[in-house]
Scaffold this active site. Structure first.
Site, PDB file in Angstrom:
ATOM      1  N   ASP A  14      45.151  90.308  -0.580  1.00  0.00           N
ATOM      2  CA  ASP A  14      46.012  90.125  -1.738  1.00  0.00           C
ATOM      3  C   ASP A  14      46.977  91.308  -1.769  1.00  0.00           C
ATOM      4  OD1 ASP A  14      46.779  89.271  -4.514  1.00  0.00           O
ATOM      5  OD2 ASP A  14      45.838  91.198  -4.982  1.00  0.00           O
ATOM      6  N   TYR A  16      49.366  92.369  -4.836  1.00  0.00           N
ATOM      7  CA  TYR A  16      49.564  93.078  -6.091  1.00  0.00           C
ATOM      8  C   TYR A  16      48.235  93.454  -6.743  1.00  0.00           C
ATOM      9  CZ  TYR A  16      54.323  91.567  -5.377  1.00  0.00           C
ATOM     10  OH  TYR A  16      55.571  91.368  -4.840  1.00  0.00           O
TER      11      TYR A  16
END
Length: 227
Positions: A14, A16
């Site tokens: 991922d 953010y």
């Protein structure tokens, strides 16, 4: 106890909150009082995520840039900080969020072990390109995948399937790393071997799936991947 991942051929991250510090934009605005900065950062992030989930349920997709701006508008008004100048400044800062200090070393160590490395993110291709280039980690990533290819946000299974399709690797041979508990659990339920980077020490989610390992920082990943 060391948890090993002998079957993993790729590590997908991922972006953010995992590679890039989502609070960095607000923190850098030293003209805002510290208590207000803290409230604004949390509210902006919370609304940003809520809007992705709600748009997904309504089947009214808008790209992450729009969602991020709309969440900021809400947060600025709610905190009494609304101004065109601050809005423009924060949105610009979000394009070049700071990476966590251990990111480069962790990615490099995984690549030395022969693992494919990738990002799988809600961010638009342009947002991700700007963040990756700002962090200087382009050469450490084999793929940067955006949900815009499937037109729906995480945790929709179509997003995780995108990594399988683009990498050409079965789900059970993909390691997935997220600092977002809901994302980690959803990816596990999909079939990835998941490491939850639980920096804040949050309790376990009450959702389908379960991370195979929990770490407090990405620097722990190379040891987990050791044979």
């Amino acid at each position: 106890m060391t948890v090993k991942f002998p079957q993993v051929r790729a590590m997908v991250f991922d972006a953010y909150g995992t590679l890039f510090d989502v609070g960095a934009a607000v923190v850098s605005c030293d003209d805002i009082a510290p208590p207000q900065r803290a409230v604004l950062a949390v509210l902006w992030r919370d609304k940003q995520l809520q809007y992705t989930w709600l748009r997904g349920l309504q089947k009214r997709h808008a790209d992450f840039g729009q969602v991020t701006a709309e969440a900021l508008d809400y947060a600025l008004e709610a905190t009494g900080l609304a101004s065109p100048e601050l809005r423009q400044r924060l949105l610009a800062l979000y394009q070049t969020l700071e990476a966590y200090p251990e990111v480069s070393a962790a990615l490099e160590a995984l690549r030395v072990r022969g693992l494919v490395t990738a990002i799988l993110s809600n961010g638009t291709p342009g947002m991700l390109r700007a963040a990756v280039e700002h962090a200087g980690i382009s050469h450490l990533l084999d793929h940067v995948l955006s949900v815009e290819e499937v037109g729906v946000f995480k945790p929709a299974p179509e997003v995780y399937q995108l990594a399988v399709d683009r990498l050409g690797i079965p789900a059970q041979e993909i390691g997935f790393v997220s600092a977002n508990g809901w994302d980690a659990y959803a990816a596990s339920a999909f079939g990835f071997q998941v490491v939850w980077c639980n920096r804040a020490g949050q309790p376990a989610e009450r959702l389908p799936g379960a991370p195979r390992a929990v770490v407090r920082g990405l620097g722990e990943l190379p040891t987990l991947m050791a044979e």
